[in-house]
Design a protein around this motif. Sequence first.
Motif, PDB file in Angstrom:
ATOM      1  N   ARG A 258      85.385  -9.787  -7.459  1.00 53.56           N
ATOM      2  CA  ARG A 258      84.712 -10.617  -8.448  1.00 53.56           C
ATOM      3  C   ARG A 258      85.601 -10.887  -9.662  1.00 53.56           C
ATOM      4  O   ARG A 258      85.529 -11.941 -10.286  1.00 53.56           O
ATOM      5  CB  ARG A 258      83.429  -9.919  -8.905  1.00 53.56           C
ATOM      6  CG  ARG A 258      82.632 -10.786  -9.824  1.00 53.56           C
ATOM      7  CD  ARG A 258      81.250 -10.288 -10.201  1.00 53.56           C
ATOM      8  NE  ARG A 258      80.797  -9.019  -9.711  1.00 53.56           N
ATOM      9  CZ  ARG A 258      79.585  -8.813  -9.172  1.00 53.56           C
ATOM     10  NH1 ARG A 258      78.748  -9.807  -9.041  1.00 53.56           N
ATOM     11  NH2 ARG A 258      79.227  -7.609  -8.783  1.00 53.56           N
TER      12      ARG A 258
ATOM     13  N   SER B 192      85.836  -8.848  -1.492  1.00 52.39           N
ATOM     14  CA  SER B 192      84.618  -8.044  -1.644  1.00 52.39           C
ATOM     15  C   SER B 192      83.408  -8.955  -1.416  1.00 52.39           C
ATOM     16  O   SER B 192      83.522 -10.193  -1.452  1.00 52.39           O
ATOM     17  CB  SER B 192      84.545  -7.448  -3.047  1.00 52.39           C
ATOM     18  OG  SER B 192      84.270  -8.496  -3.969  1.00 52.39           O
TER      19      SER B 192
ATOM     20  N   GLN C 275      84.855 -11.163   4.141  1.00 50.68           N
ATOM     21  CA  GLN C 275      84.240  -9.970   3.528  1.00 50.68           C
ATOM     22  C   GLN C 275      84.615  -8.678   4.254  1.00 50.68           C
ATOM     23  O   GLN C 275      84.461  -8.546   5.461  1.00 50.68           O
ATOM     24  CB  GLN C 275      82.719 -10.097   3.534  1.00 50.68           C
ATOM     25  CG  GLN C 275      82.040  -8.973   2.754  1.00 50.68           C
ATOM     26  CD  GLN C 275      80.537  -8.951   2.965  1.00 50.68           C
ATOM     27  OE1 GLN C 275      79.903  -9.998   2.988  1.00 50.68           O
ATOM     28  NE2 GLN C 275      79.979  -7.769   3.117  1.00 50.68           N
ATOM     29  N   VAL C 276      85.082  -7.725   3.478  1.00 53.17           N
ATOM     30  CA  VAL C 276      85.419  -6.400   3.988  1.00 53.17           C
ATOM     31  C   VAL C 276      84.356  -5.433   3.479  1.00 53.17           C
ATOM     32  O   VAL C 276      83.971  -5.492   2.313  1.00 53.17           O
ATOM     33  CB  VAL C 276      86.815  -5.965   3.454  1.00 53.17           C
ATOM     34  CG1 VAL C 276      87.102  -4.514   3.785  1.00 53.17           C
ATOM     35  CG2 VAL C 276      87.901  -6.874   4.012  1.00 53.17           C
TER      36      VAL C 276
ATOM     37  N   THR D  83      78.896  -4.220   5.303  1.00 50.18           N
ATOM     38  CA  THR D  83      78.229  -5.344   5.959  1.00 50.18           C
ATOM     39  C   THR D  83      79.211  -6.476   6.254  1.00 50.18           C
ATOM     40  O   THR D  83      78.809  -7.587   6.562  1.00 50.18           O
ATOM     41  CB  THR D  83      77.064  -5.861   5.077  1.00 50.18           C
ATOM     42  OG1 THR D  83      77.516  -5.942   3.725  1.00 50.18           O
ATOM     43  CG2 THR D  83      75.880  -4.933   5.144  1.00 50.18           C
TER      44      THR D  83
ATOM     45  N   SER E 152      86.136  -3.345  -7.737  1.00 47.99           N
ATOM     46  CA  SER E 152      85.802  -2.095  -8.414  1.00 47.99           C
ATOM     47  C   SER E 152      85.856  -0.891  -7.488  1.00 47.99           C
ATOM     48  O   SER E 152      86.183   0.215  -7.900  1.00 47.99           O
ATOM     49  CB  SER E 152      84.407  -2.197  -9.048  1.00 47.99           C
ATOM     50  OG  SER E 152      83.436  -2.444  -8.044  1.00 47.99           O
TER      51      SER E 152
ATOM     52  N   GLN F 264      80.106   0.544  -0.683  1.00 46.77           N
ATOM     53  CA  GLN F 264      79.956  -0.380   0.456  1.00 46.77           C
ATOM     54  C   GLN F 264      81.270  -1.089   0.759  1.00 46.77           C
ATOM     55  O   GLN F 264      81.511  -1.478   1.890  1.00 46.77           O
ATOM     56  CB  GLN F 264      78.859  -1.416   0.162  1.00 46.77           C
ATOM     57  CG  GLN F 264      77.474  -0.834   0.021  1.00 46.77           C
ATOM     58  CD  GLN F 264      77.123  -0.481  -1.415  1.00 46.77           C
ATOM     59  OE1 GLN F 264      77.985  -0.500  -2.285  1.00 46.77           O
ATOM     60  NE2 GLN F 264      75.873  -0.151  -1.659  1.00 46.77           N
TER      61      GLN F 264
ATOM     62  N   ASN G 179      93.669  -3.165 -10.987  1.00 42.27           N
ATOM     63  CA  ASN G 179      92.405  -3.357 -11.695  1.00 42.27           C
ATOM     64  C   ASN G 179      92.637  -3.074 -13.172  1.00 42.27           C
ATOM     65  O   ASN G 179      93.370  -2.153 -13.522  1.00 42.27           O
ATOM     66  CB  ASN G 179      91.352  -2.381 -11.133  1.00 42.27           C
ATOM     67  CG  ASN G 179      89.943  -2.778 -11.524  1.00 42.27           C
ATOM     68  OD1 ASN G 179      89.634  -2.920 -12.704  1.00 42.27           O
ATOM     69  ND2 ASN G 179      89.089  -2.959 -10.532  1.00 42.27           N
TER      70      ASN G 179
END
Length: 323
Positions: free
Chosen positions: A208, A233, A247-248, A251, A266, A270, A285
Amino acid sequence: MGNVLAFCESSGASLKSSALANLAFARAAAEKHGGEVIILLVGSEASAAGADAARYAGKVITVDDGALEHFMAETYAPIVTRLAKEQGASVVCATANSVGKDLLPRVAFALDAAMASDISGLVDKNQFKRPILAGNAYSTVELSTDTICVTVRQSEFDPAQPLDAAGAVESAPAGDIDALGAEVVRVESSKSDRPDLNDADVVVSGGRGMKSGDNFKVLEELADVLGAAMGASRAATDAGMVPADWQVGQTGKIVAPNLYIAVAISGAIQHLAGMKGSKTIVAINKDPEAPIFQVADYGLVTTWEKAIPELVEELKKVKAANA
Ligand code: FAD
């Protein structure tokens, strides 16, 4: 005694590398069950990869039919079920990716077999370790039916290596193909020269904190210098910055490349569930408290705006010097 039928995916003349973890599991299971590994390839041109698959098992069965061009659990499951019976399989296994997760529960139902999904280890003949609570704990499950079905978490098994001698390849008919009223309407796939996220040796993922889809171009440049696949993410895919199939995570896709570079992510549990099996993790980061640093082998506390262009420039220099 029972054989292990390993459903594997192929692309052109090659097995997909995501099949190799499944085959590592299949070999270990065959030893415990006293049988042999039989690789099953299904598709419109599955036999093209027969010779490559035969490097990994004593027997390969290919099922070719134009109607099997696109994977559909409805059409593939009866074929896997029939061959499991014909080949005396006590174990049917597949990689725990979007195909295996769709296919094997149907096969298990049709065989009246118990199933363990997404396993991370073989404890005993019919006992398996599998992650629960988004990978924060492991349970051991035991299956008590004569035939069992298993999907294998790719990141938890070292890829199978080729055998000394290649096995035999035979073909089997597809039989009646009935999609039960389902049909493939169209396939939308983004064309890319980058490696497949599931199979890549290096993955560059953004979160994000990248703020917009446009900003991902900087990461794509990094990916291209490294020959890497792109990941993201869920926050980034949900926000529409990048395609959903990047997407990793829990889900999304479970990946275990040699190098995973997480940028402006972050490190929510998940997300970690999908990449913490990576051999080397690099995190960039701006927040020194970001949980991603707890799993990172190398961490850089800075903004991506500063770090990524510098990294790309340095990598280009190294590449030019080694060219
Ligand atoms: P954030 O948590 O918002 O983190 C953004 C990070 O960017 C922050 O650490 C910030 O410090 C950093 N940052 C900001 N600006 C910069 C900058 N300029 N330079 C450097 N760093 C910067 N998430 C997944 O990823 N995959 C899944 O499969 C998944 N499945 C889920 C399933 C369920 C049932 C639920 C409830 C959630 C799931 N999530 C999944 C969502 C997950 O909980 C997190 O919300 C998500 O992973 C957060 O994404 P992020 O790290 O990109 O965003």
